[in-house]
Design a protein around this motif. Sequence first.
Motif, short mmCIF file in Angstrom:
data_model
loop_
_atom_site.label_atom_id
_atom_site.label_comp_id
_atom_site.label_asym_id
_atom_site.label_seq_id
_atom_site.Cartn_x
_atom_site.Cartn_y
_atom_site.Cartn_z
N ASN A 70 -20.50 -29.55 -9.40
CA ASN A 70 -21.90 -29.14 -9.56
C ASN A 70 -22.41 -29.33 -10.98
O ASN A 70 -21.65 -29.19 -11.94
CB ASN A 70 -22.09 -27.68 -9.15
CG ASN A 70 -22.01 -27.50 -7.65
OD1 ASN A 70 -22.23 -28.42 -6.88
ND2 ASN A 70 -21.67 -26.30 -7.22
N CYS A 71 -23.68 -29.64 -11.07
CA CYS A 71 -24.36 -29.84 -12.35
C CYS A 71 -25.56 -28.91 -12.41
O CYS A 71 -26.05 -28.45 -11.38
CB CYS A 71 -24.91 -31.27 -12.44
SG CYS A 71 -23.70 -32.55 -12.21
N ILE A 72 -26.06 -28.69 -13.62
CA ILE A 72 -27.32 -28.00 -13.80
C ILE A 72 -28.24 -28.93 -14.58
O ILE A 72 -27.84 -29.52 -15.59
CB ILE A 72 -27.17 -26.63 -14.49
CG1 ILE A 72 -28.51 -25.90 -14.52
CG2 ILE A 72 -26.55 -26.76 -15.87
CD1 ILE A 72 -28.41 -24.42 -14.85
N SER A 77 -33.54 -26.84 -14.46
CA SER A 77 -32.51 -25.81 -14.25
C SER A 77 -31.98 -25.72 -12.82
O SER A 77 -31.33 -24.75 -12.46
CB SER A 77 -33.02 -24.43 -14.69
OG SER A 77 -33.32 -24.45 -16.07
N ARG A 78 -32.23 -26.71 -12.03
CA ARG A 78 -31.70 -26.71 -10.67
C ARG A 78 -30.21 -27.05 -10.69
O ARG A 78 -29.77 -27.93 -11.42
CB ARG A 78 -32.45 -27.73 -9.81
CG ARG A 78 -31.96 -27.74 -8.37
CD ARG A 78 -32.86 -28.55 -7.51
NE ARG A 78 -32.36 -28.58 -6.16
CZ ARG A 78 -33.06 -28.96 -5.12
NH1 ARG A 78 -34.31 -29.33 -5.28
NH2 ARG A 78 -32.53 -28.99 -3.93
N VAL A 79 -29.44 -26.35 -9.88
CA VAL A 79 -28.02 -26.64 -9.72
C VAL A 79 -27.88 -27.57 -8.51
O VAL A 79 -28.46 -27.31 -7.45
CB VAL A 79 -27.19 -25.34 -9.52
CG1 VAL A 79 -25.74 -25.67 -9.21
CG2 VAL A 79 -27.31 -24.46 -10.75
N CYS A 89 -31.00 -35.38 -10.40
CA CYS A 89 -31.49 -34.08 -9.95
C CYS A 89 -32.45 -34.24 -8.78
O CYS A 89 -33.43 -34.98 -8.88
CB CYS A 89 -32.19 -33.35 -11.11
SG CYS A 89 -32.92 -31.78 -10.62
N TRP A 97 -28.35 -33.69 -17.34
CA TRP A 97 -27.74 -32.50 -16.75
C TRP A 97 -26.44 -32.19 -17.46
O TRP A 97 -25.92 -32.99 -18.21
CB TRP A 97 -27.48 -32.72 -15.25
CG TRP A 97 -26.90 -34.05 -14.93
CD1 TRP A 97 -27.55 -35.15 -14.48
CD2 TRP A 97 -25.52 -34.45 -15.06
NE1 TRP A 97 -26.68 -36.20 -14.31
CE2 TRP A 97 -25.42 -35.81 -14.67
CE3 TRP A 97 -24.36 -33.82 -15.47
CZ2 TRP A 97 -24.23 -36.51 -14.66
CZ3 TRP A 97 -23.16 -34.52 -15.47
CH2 TRP A 97 -23.12 -35.85 -15.06
N LEU A 100 -21.15 -28.35 -14.47
CA LEU A 100 -20.70 -26.95 -14.38
C LEU A 100 -19.25 -26.84 -13.92
O LEU A 100 -18.55 -25.90 -14.26
CB LEU A 100 -21.59 -26.17 -13.41
CG LEU A 100 -23.05 -26.03 -13.81
CD1 LEU A 100 -23.84 -25.37 -12.69
CD2 LEU A 100 -23.18 -25.24 -15.11
#
Length: 113
Positions: A70-72, A77-79, A89, A97, A100
Motif C-alpha cells: 500500500n501507498c499513500i 492522502s488516499r491510501v 493514485c 506517493w 506504507l
Amino acid sequence: MHELGIMFNVVKNVENFAKKNGITVIDTLVLQIGELSSVIPRYAKVCYPAAVEGTMLENTKLEIEILPGNCICNNCSRVFNYLEYKGICPGCESEDWELLGGREFNIKEIIAC
C-alpha cells in the motif's frame, strides 16, 4: 531461486530461537511476506520441505500471510494498493506517493506444541 537460501536462513533462526527458549517441538511457523518483497510466497512454500528436512522443524506446518503493498498519495492522502493501481493514485492520478508497506519479510509467529 533465492527462496531456498532464505528458507534455510529462516529455519536456522527459528531453531536458534527455539533452543534459547527451551522449545523442543514446533507445530506451526507463520511468515509474513509483502507482495512487493523479492520473496515469492509460492516459491518459499515449495522450498520449505527441503529447508526443514532433518531439522527440528521437519514436521511443522508453514503458514504464509501476504501483506499488501500500500501507498499513500502525497497530493490527496488516499491510501491505495500499488499493484492494483500500477503506482498511480486512483483519487488524483498522481505518481507522487510514499510506500506504507509491502516489502516486509517477517517471522510473525512460532507456535509451539
